[in-house]
Design a protein around this motif. Structure first.
Motif, PDB file in Angstrom:
ATOM      1  N   PHE A 165      29.911  59.725  44.555  1.00 31.39           N
ATOM      2  CA  PHE A 165      30.531  58.489  45.064  1.00 31.39           C
ATOM      3  C   PHE A 165      29.510  57.352  45.060  1.00 31.39           C
ATOM      4  CE2 PHE A 165      31.682  55.456  48.307  1.00 31.39           C
ATOM      5  CZ  PHE A 165      33.060  55.315  48.184  1.00 31.39           C
ATOM      6  N   LEU A 191      38.757  52.438  51.269  1.00 31.78           N
ATOM      7  CA  LEU A 191      37.874  52.690  50.124  1.00 31.78           C
ATOM      8  C   LEU A 191      36.832  53.754  50.455  1.00 31.78           C
ATOM      9  CD1 LEU A 191      36.962  49.242  48.534  1.00 31.78           C
ATOM     10  CD2 LEU A 191      38.187  51.110  47.450  1.00 31.78           C
ATOM     11  N   MET A 192      36.473  53.855  51.726  1.00 30.07           N
ATOM     12  CA  MET A 192      35.428  54.786  52.152  1.00 30.07           C
ATOM     13  C   MET A 192      35.956  56.204  52.329  1.00 30.07           C
ATOM     14  SD  MET A 192      32.448  53.675  52.406  1.00 30.07           S
ATOM     15  CE  MET A 192      32.570  52.543  51.073  1.00 30.07           C
ATOM     16  N   LEU A 208      29.144  44.381  49.057  1.00 28.94           N
ATOM     17  CA  LEU A 208      30.050  43.669  48.144  1.00 28.94           C
ATOM     18  C   LEU A 208      31.256  43.116  48.905  1.00 28.94           C
ATOM     19  CD1 LEU A 208      30.970  42.990  45.178  1.00 28.94           C
ATOM     20  CD2 LEU A 208      32.266  45.105  45.277  1.00 28.94           C
ATOM     21  N   VAL A 268      39.460  36.131  41.907  1.00 27.96           N
ATOM     22  CA  VAL A 268      38.246  36.915  41.665  1.00 27.96           C
ATOM     23  C   VAL A 268      38.156  38.082  42.652  1.00 27.96           C
ATOM     24  CG1 VAL A 268      35.732  36.869  41.740  1.00 27.96           C
ATOM     25  CG2 VAL A 268      36.958  34.975  40.702  1.00 27.96           C
ATOM     26  N   TYR A 269      38.373  37.791  43.930  1.00 22.52           N
ATOM     27  CA  TYR A 269      38.268  38.848  44.942  1.00 22.52           C
ATOM     28  C   TYR A 269      39.311  39.932  44.708  1.00 22.52           C
ATOM     29  CZ  TYR A 269      35.202  35.803  47.701  1.00 22.52           C
ATOM     30  OH  TYR A 269      34.173  35.012  48.127  1.00 22.52           O
ATOM     31  N   THR A 310      30.518  40.244  51.277  1.00 21.42           N
ATOM     32  CA  THR A 310      30.309  38.993  50.557  1.00 21.42           C
ATOM     33  C   THR A 310      31.641  38.285  50.338  1.00 21.42           C
ATOM     34  OG1 THR A 310      28.508  40.084  49.409  1.00 21.42           O
ATOM     35  CG2 THR A 310      29.227  37.991  48.519  1.00 21.42           C
ATOM     36  N   MET A 311      32.688  39.099  50.104  1.00 20.20           N
ATOM     37  CA  MET A 311      34.013  38.498  49.933  1.00 20.20           C
ATOM     38  C   MET A 311      34.585  38.052  51.271  1.00 20.20           C
ATOM     39  SD  MET A 311      36.217  40.921  47.527  1.00 20.20           S
ATOM     40  CE  MET A 311      35.519  42.097  46.431  1.00 20.20           C
ATOM     41  N   ASP A 351      38.656  54.300  43.196  1.00 17.84           N
ATOM     42  CA  ASP A 351      38.601  55.077  44.437  1.00 17.84           C
ATOM     43  C   ASP A 351      39.756  56.088  44.522  1.00 17.84           C
ATOM     44  OD1 ASP A 351      37.044  55.041  47.037  1.00 17.84           O
ATOM     45  OD2 ASP A 351      39.092  54.982  47.790  1.00 17.84           O
ATOM     46  N   VAL A 389      29.638  50.128  40.161  1.00 18.91           N
ATOM     47  CA  VAL A 389      30.765  49.195  40.089  1.00 18.91           C
ATOM     48  C   VAL A 389      30.487  47.969  40.962  1.00 18.91           C
ATOM     49  CG1 VAL A 389      33.232  48.900  40.495  1.00 18.91           C
ATOM     50  CG2 VAL A 389      32.382  51.055  39.614  1.00 18.91           C
ATOM     51  N   ALA A 390      29.992  48.213  42.189  1.00 19.36           N
ATOM     52  CA  ALA A 390      29.707  47.092  43.091  1.00 19.36           C
ATOM     53  C   ALA A 390      28.662  46.169  42.477  1.00 19.36           C
ATOM     54  CB  ALA A 390      29.229  47.613  44.441  1.00 19.36           C
ATOM     55  N   LEU A 441      45.361  51.058  50.344  1.00 19.32           N
ATOM     56  CA  LEU A 441      44.596  50.221  49.414  1.00 19.32           C
ATOM     57  C   LEU A 441      45.477  49.122  48.824  1.00 19.32           C
ATOM     58  CD1 LEU A 441      42.498  52.953  47.539  1.00 19.32           C
ATOM     59  CD2 LEU A 441      41.597  51.158  49.007  1.00 19.32           C
ATOM     60  N   PHE A 453      30.249  38.236  39.846  1.00 21.30           N
ATOM     61  CA  PHE A 453      31.513  37.502  39.868  1.00 21.30           C
ATOM     62  C   PHE A 453      31.859  37.071  41.288  1.00 21.30           C
ATOM     63  CE2 PHE A 453      31.883  40.441  36.248  1.00 21.30           C
ATOM     64  CZ  PHE A 453      32.067  39.516  35.245  1.00 21.30           C
ATOM     65  N   VAL A 454      31.674  38.020  42.211  1.00 18.69           N
ATOM     66  CA  VAL A 454      32.116  37.789  43.575  1.00 18.69           C
ATOM     67  C   VAL A 454      31.274  36.715  44.259  1.00 18.69           C
ATOM     68  CG1 VAL A 454      32.184  38.849  45.848  1.00 18.69           C
ATOM     69  CG2 VAL A 454      33.221  40.006  43.915  1.00 18.69           C
ATOM     70  N   ILE A 458      28.769  56.138  41.371  1.00 14.04           N
ATOM     71  CA  ILE A 458      29.888  55.417  40.755  1.00 14.04           C
ATOM     72  C   ILE A 458      30.123  54.083  41.459  1.00 14.04           C
ATOM     73  CG2 ILE A 458      32.385  55.446  40.360  1.00 14.04           C
ATOM     74  CD1 ILE A 458      32.151  58.493  40.063  1.00 14.04           C
ATOM     75  N   MET A 459      30.224  54.133  42.800  1.00 13.29           N
ATOM     76  CA  MET A 459      30.589  52.920  43.520  1.00 13.29           C
ATOM     77  C   MET A 459      29.467  51.881  43.507  1.00 13.29           C
ATOM     78  SD  MET A 459      33.636  52.954  44.125  1.00 13.29           S
ATOM     79  CE  MET A 459      35.075  53.299  45.063  1.00 13.29           C
ATOM     80  N   ARG A 508      21.510  37.148  40.294  1.00 13.62           N
ATOM     81  CA  ARG A 508      22.443  37.542  41.357  1.00 13.62           C
ATOM     82  C   ARG A 508      22.284  38.985  41.819  1.00 13.62           C
ATOM     83  NH1 ARG A 508      21.766  32.538  41.123  1.00 13.62           N
ATOM     84  NH2 ARG A 508      23.572  31.186  41.201  1.00 13.62           N
ATOM     85  N   LEU A 542      30.232  44.099  39.788  1.00 12.61           N
ATOM     86  CA  LEU A 542      31.184  43.087  40.246  1.00 12.61           C
ATOM     87  C   LEU A 542      30.510  41.974  41.038  1.00 12.61           C
ATOM     88  CD1 LEU A 542      34.132  45.369  41.464  1.00 12.61           C
ATOM     89  CD2 LEU A 542      34.117  43.919  39.437  1.00 12.61           C
TER      90      LEU A 542
END
Lengths: 234, 243, 230
Positions: free
Chosen positions: A216, A180-181, A158, C146-147, A161-162, C158, A223-224, C127, A230-231, A219-220, A97, A227
């Motif tokens: 940033f 988030l940005m 990420l 999940v999302y 995709t959701m 963040d 994390v992305a 958020l 799963f996503v 780290i991001m 994945r 995750l």
């Protein structure tokens, strides 16, 4: 295994490039959006006229254009996969994945950078002619654009995709993506400002903002990446 | 390709449960399917047919129980197992903006197939699409898409083929072609088919399974099935689980 | 004593403590006056604003914590917990925003300033709202869980970055508890503050626990319906 992943990575990326070359869907919509934004900027700035040093607001203006432009591209990037259930065929194939994540991320990054690089000179042509130019070396702008676009595409891949699996996907991506940005945009604007305005100490300021951008990104992206499995499986 | 499973069973499903909270999509499903068999899965909407096939094809993980396909565990051996399964769905699973050939070559890359071009040409010929190989699949009819979809599913010579309502939306001519294609490859593969069409499903299968509310209502070999009784059971279950 | 009883007790205690802290600010911790001798009423809001802000961060941690636990186990109960933690976060964040805006008006003379804590809180509010918008846009229950978990984790990481970056870009917000010249609290004020903070955390716990209880009853009802075959 590693070589198989590399081969699959290239295949997915090449497929996305071929389809984009054929349809021009993302580049056209993003490019048009960039030009429309500049028309709106002209309206916004017109009354200020010569009194306004455009360079003071330019960093903010270009990042506003880039962030909303990236939303268009990200939304499109998973529509192909979803259209005829291709994503299932992709997930059925023996591919790890994270490979899908990195391939989609790379494609999105390339398209975003392409439009950024095209639209920046247009911005300069329309707004900076006959005025003071950019003070520090221009390649510094390239550094911010590259680094910030990495973060935008990483988190964006990420989230897209959701949101492709949700109702009202276009709006939803903006709702989850823009807040988030915030830190990334703040740092990118700070760095761009230091590069554009110049002055003593501006290079140091530039690099300290860049440290935020890099932080940033690291780290991001981690994390992305963590995750993603799963996503995409959900 | 790979070792033969010791039991000679293509599917071994033991206590398979798939649940989220209180809702159970599948509830303690048990059955074995020998290699080379053709299994038809029947059941009303929401019975868990699609969930079952998604678990068998490694797209979803079971909540409890164990599932082995071609002797491989669907969770721990997922990547290896994906080399052995193919899926033909009512959705073509093809990229509309790639040509027929590009689609197949792309998936050949994903599977790491040697001599991909040779294999792709051979398959395009067998589904009678070689004259359209350079056309975008966007321009294809439903039947042509389904044929190409079969070629995609067979690319990596899978041991077991999953058919998810492959006949839905096909015109009679396309159905004939699909019948012929399935008949041609029947001997080389194990088949698992989800079907809404009882007659079609029974005609093709060697084993039949009725699923309702996530539970196996009936599972038997075709020859052991009394068709009238089977139809009665099927009719009784179709009312179940439909809100 | 079962969890519901503890939650009720906490609710009562939290209510008493925060109310007590409210009166204490007027009758005991009345230390803060302007140079001309007027009482600084604006300062009173500090005893409500800061505890609720700190509680909101703490509760938001549980959104991410249960998000991780859900992804590890795919157990629906953890998603329910994450959702409820986020609900309590939303409540606290909105209260923090409201009290913060009041204080800003009193202390700085404007309703809004783009300074680090306000900015961060604004982003955090967005958020948390986005978390619920995302939940409501996903049909399939498991996919929704999940999302939401993934987004909760991203948002929790963040938020502090937003905080530090805005602070780094120069703050004009008073840093009361971090020491520095003239920023310390005198004993009555400190005790009042602690009473308010403990009260607020108890309230947070009570809200969380009672909502969870409600949600669990709903789920049990749903489970019964499934068993009965409804």
């Amino acid at each position: 295994m590693a070589s198989a992943s590399w081969r699959q990575f290239k295949a997915i990326l090449r497929k996305d490039l071929v389809m984009e070359m054929r349809t021009h869907e993302m580049i056209t919509s993003m490019g048009l959006y960039a030009i429309l934004t500049m028309v709106v900027y002209q309206i916004a700035l017109t009354e200020a006229g010569e009194a306004l040093d455009v360079r003071l607001v330019m960093p903010g203006l270009i990042w506003v254009a880039f962030i909303f432009m990236s939303l268009l591209g990200l939304n499109r990037s998973f529509v192909h996969e979803k259209d005829q259930g291709c994503i299932d065929a992709l997930l059925l194939s023996p591919v790890d994945r994270p490979v899908i994540f990195f391939a989609k991320f790379s494609g999105n990054l390339l398209f975003l950078l392409a439009v950024e690089v095209l639209s920046l000179p247009v911005f300069a042509f329309l707004f900076l002619q006959g005025r003071e130019g950019i003070s520090n070396p221009i390649w510094l702008l390239g550094v911010v654009m590259l680094a910030a676009s990495v973060g935008i595409s990483g988190v964006g891949t990420l989230l897209a995709t959701m949101t492709v699996n949700t109702s009202g996907k276009d709006i939803l991506l903006a709702v989850v993506f823009v807040p988030l940005m915030y830190p990334l945009l703040r740092a990118a604007v700070g760095a761009t400002f230091a590069a554009v305005i110049g002055g003593p100490g501006s290079i140091e300021t530039f690099w300290s903002w860049m440290a935020w951008v890099a932080g940033f990104d690291v780290i991001m992206l981690l994390v992305a990446f963590g995750l993603y499995e799963f996503v995409i499986g959900a | 390709m790979g070792e033969t499973p010791l039991t000679g069973n293509a599917l071994e499903v033991r206590g398979l449960t798939r649940a989220f909270g209180a809702r159970k999509a599948l509830d303690k499903v048990d059955f074995d399917l020998p290699e080379g068999a053709f299994l038809s899965i029947f059941g009303p909407n929401g019975a868990g047919k699609t969930t079952l096939v998604k678990i068998l094809t490694t797209l979803l993980n079971p909540s409890a129980g164990s599932v082995r396909v071609c002797g491989l565990d669907v969770v721990t051996d997922a990547v290896e197992l994906r080399h052995k399964i193919g899926l033909i769905s009512h959705n073509p699973l093809l990229y509309a903006d790639l040509t027929a050939e590009e689609n197949l070559l792309f998936f050949a890359e994903m599977y790491g197939i040697p001599d991909a071009e040779e294999r792709v040409r051979e398959l395009l010929e067998s589904v009678e699409l070689d004259h359209r190989r350079l056309d975008l699949t966007r321009t294809f009819s439903r039947g042509m898409l389904q044929r190409l979809s079969i070629a995609r599913a067979l690319l990596h010579r899978p041991d077991i083929l999953f058919l998810d309502e492959p006949y839905s939306g096909l015109d009679p001519h396309a159905m004939d072609i699909l019948d012929t294609l399935i008949a041609q490859i029947r001997g080389e593969h194990t088949f698992v088919m989800i079907s809404h069409d009882l007659s079609k499903g029974l005609e093709l299968c060697s084993h039949a399974l009725i699923l309702a509310n996530g539970k196996v209502v009936m599972f038997d070999e075709r020859d052991a099935i009394d068709e009238a009784a089977f139809r009665e059971t099927y009719r009784a279950t179709v009312g179940m689980g439909v809100a | 004593m079962n969890r519901t009883k503890i939650a009720r007790l906490m609710l009562a205690l939290g209510g008493v403590l925060t109310t007590a802290a409210f009166f204490m600010t007027f009758f005991w911790a009345n230390a803060s006056t302007f140079p001309d001798g007027r009482i600084d009423f604006g300062q009173k809001i500090f005893y409500f604003h800061v505890p609720v802000a700190e509680a909101s961060f703490l509760v938001f941690f549980f959104t991410a914590f249960y998000g991780v636990k859900f992804l590890m186990t795919k157990d629906r109960r953890f998603d329910t917990r994450a959702k409820i933690a986020t609900e309590v976060t939303l409540l606290f964040v909105l209260l923090t925003m409201a009290t913060g805006i009041l204080w800003t008006k009193v202390a700085w003379g404007v309703w809004w300033l783009w300074e680090p804590r306000l900015t961060t809180y604004f982003i955090l509010t967005l958020l948390v709202i986005a978390y619920f918008v995302l939940r409501n846009s996903v049909e399939d229950e498991e996919r929704r869980a999940v999302y939401a978990s993934a987004f909760g984790i991203l948002a929790f990481i963040d938020a502090p970055i937003s905080f530090f970056i805005t602070r780094w870009a120069e703050s004009v917000h008073p840093v009361v508890l971090a020491g520095g010249e003239g920023s310390g609290l005198e004993t009555p004020m400190l005790i009042t503050f602690i009473v308010a903070q403990v009260g607020m955390l108890m309230l947070g716990y009570a809200f969380y626990e009672m909502r969870l209880h409600e949600e669990e009853i709903k789920e049990r009802l749903e489970a019964l319906k499934v068993t009965v075959g409804g």
